[in-house]
Write a protein that holds these residues in place. Structure first.
Motif, mmCIF file in Angstrom:
data_model
loop_
_atom_site.group_PDB
_atom_site.id
_atom_site.type_symbol
_atom_site.label_atom_id
_atom_site.label_comp_id
_atom_site.label_asym_id
_atom_site.label_seq_id
_atom_site.Cartn_x
_atom_site.Cartn_y
_atom_site.Cartn_z
ATOM 1 N N PHE A 252 0.893 -1.161 0.145
ATOM 2 C CA PHE A 252 0.012 0.125 -0.156
ATOM 3 C C PHE A 252 0.997 1.311 -0.006
ATOM 4 N N GLY A 253 0.470 2.333 -0.917
ATOM 5 C CA GLY A 253 1.115 3.178 -0.877
ATOM 6 C C GLY A 253 1.045 4.570 0.017
ATOM 7 N N LEU A 279 5.518 -4.671 6.888
ATOM 8 C CA LEU A 279 6.787 -4.243 6.552
ATOM 9 C C LEU A 279 6.635 -2.918 6.408
ATOM 10 N N PRO A 280 7.679 -2.068 6.606
ATOM 11 C CA PRO A 280 7.486 -0.577 6.384
ATOM 12 C C PRO A 280 7.922 -0.536 4.651
ATOM 13 N N ARG A 285 8.482 0.568 -2.425
ATOM 14 C CA ARG A 285 7.567 -0.355 -2.981
ATOM 15 C C ARG A 285 6.044 -0.201 -2.278
ATOM 16 N N GLY A 286 6.101 0.546 -1.193
ATOM 17 C CA GLY A 286 4.943 0.459 -0.279
ATOM 18 C C GLY A 286 4.948 -0.422 0.800
ATOM 19 N N THR A 332 -0.406 -0.609 -4.222
ATOM 20 C CA THR A 332 0.673 -0.313 -5.383
ATOM 21 C C THR A 332 1.478 -1.719 -6.055
ATOM 22 N N GLU A 333 1.213 -2.679 -5.351
ATOM 23 C CA GLU A 333 1.794 -3.994 -5.934
ATOM 24 C C GLU A 333 0.889 -5.287 -4.922
#
Length: 408
Positions: A252-253, A279-280, A285-286, A332-333
């Motif tokens: 997530f962005g 994860l931060p 990458r988000g 975002t991914e």
């Protein structure tokens, strides 16, 4: 501790140039053939070559490929394993070996984010983590909810009563790390083949294996470290003992210019009671969020790797509780990977019951990546005759057909 002998590491040739893996056209005989260039197989090949063995390493798709359990951008390396000291000690040593390896090749694939265990009421697992870490001598901090709010105000504390922080733990950049180990093994003399292998047949001593393009390879010893493909290679022995499951991962962005969700502002966290981890944002990458609960059975070769609407909904509901300011953040991914689970989560490291010179190595069960260097030591030491015997928990006889997870 099951890691075997404490191998002395010496300098090896450094080659930082990125290059595609090349198919070997050299000999068809060797001391050891390793099938599978994931984190276990790559480290086994690397360690065996450092001891002077002639090694052939084989993978059907390449180290760190998108269908492997070792693929993906990141994996958590944490020391907490509840009361399970065997894995806590292994993770402690593995982190040191990873760091020494990265220093030797002058590449930085470890991120010291810290790992924060979020503890619910009546949640014994983080309590046992703290007891084990203290007994083993691994640094940690016990934090109140006020401490957590002061240090990490972006984390929502709904139903959380306290937390445990492992300050020295963090993230391995998985795909690049595995590729680096495989590359250095090749630079040191390991022969690499990118080709599929046919399942072996017979009993007694395996004399050769055959690739799908017809090449025969003979070795004194064979190691099959092919992760979720193990049940396909040895269905008679492993079809019911290793269960690959489908696992969905989301990124997530954060808002533009907002650094509160990057390192060092946000640690990696594990929410054991909610079966989730996060994860931060690493390298833009988000923020990575996933549910750790086992998904449905999955075929690693042919399975569809598109996430489901149901999976996204569950993760968004969790995100709204734990990082409420990202509850409406864009995806975002996404990624679909797999766990390759043994019946209880313990690794499988044992000789094949029908082949005296065939090792079965796998069963990472969603937590195995971090232990790659120690698994490499352990298997190499037994092949070389430096250590004997198998840790009973890793033996084939301890793996049942009914799956009841006890290692997390």
């Amino acid at each position: 501790m099951w890691a075997g002998p404490q191998l002395t590491l010496v300098s090896s040739r450094v080659d930082n140039v990125s290059r595609p893996m090349q198919v070997s056209s050299r000999q068809n005989t060797c001391d050891v053939t390793v099938v599978g260039a994931g984190v276990f197989g790559a480290w086994i090949a690397y360690q065996l070559r450092r001891s002077g063995k002639h090694v052939i390493l084989i993978d059907a798709h390449g180290p760190g490929h998108s269908r492997s359990s070792s693929g993906g951008e990141s994996r958590i390396i944490r020391m907490g394993y509840g009361a399970d000291e065997i894995y806590a000690r292994s993770a402690q040593r593995a982190l040191r070996l990873w760091q020494e390896f990265f220093a030797r090749i002058n590449e930085a694939h470890f991120r010291q984010t810290g790992v924060l265990w979020l503890a619910h009421e009546e949640d014994p697992y983080p309590v046992k983590c703290g007891e084990t870490l203290q007994r083993v001598g691994i640094p940690f901090e016990k934090l109140t909810t006020s401490d957590v709010h002061q240090r990490f105000p972006q984390i929502g504390l709904d139903r959380i009563s306290w937390a445990l922080l492992e300050p020295e733990s963090g993230i391995i950049m998985a795909r690049r790390a595995v590729q680096a180990v495989a590359r250095e093994a090749i630079n040191n003399g390991v022969e690499y083949l990118q080709v599929a292998v046919q399942p072996p047949n017979g009993k007694g001593k395996l004399t050769n294996i055959t690739t799908t393009n017809g090449r025969r390879i003979s070795a004194a010893t064979y190691v099959f470290a092919c992760g979720p493909w193990l049940p396909k290679m040895f269905p008679g022995v492993l079809a019911d003992r290793i269960l690959p499951t489908r696992q969905e991962v989301f990124f997530f962005g954060a808002p533009a210019g907002d650094c509160r969700f990057t390192v060092p502002a946000l640690p990696t966290w594990i929410d054991f009671k909610d079966e989730a981890y996060g994860l931060p944002d690493l390298e833009g990458r988000g923020v990575k969020i996933a549910i750790d609960r086992h998904g449905p059975r999955f075929d690693p070769e042919r399975g569809n790797r598109v996430v489901t609407a149901e999976g996204l909904l569950e993760v968004r509901q969790y995100l709204a509780r734990r990082l409420p300011e990202l509850k409406n953040a864009p995806v975002t991914e996404t990624r679909v990977c797999q766990y390759e689970n043994t019946s209880n989560g313990d690794f499988l490291i044992d000789l094949h019951p029908d082949f005296e010179n065939v090792w079965l190595v796998g069963g990472g069960s969603g937590h195995g990546f971090k232990h790659g260097p120690v698994v490499g030591e352990y298997v190499a030491a037994r092949i070389e005759g430096k250590s004997e015997g198998i840790e009973p928990r890793f033996g084939l006889v301890s793996k049942a057909g009914e799956h009841r997870r006890s290692v997390y």
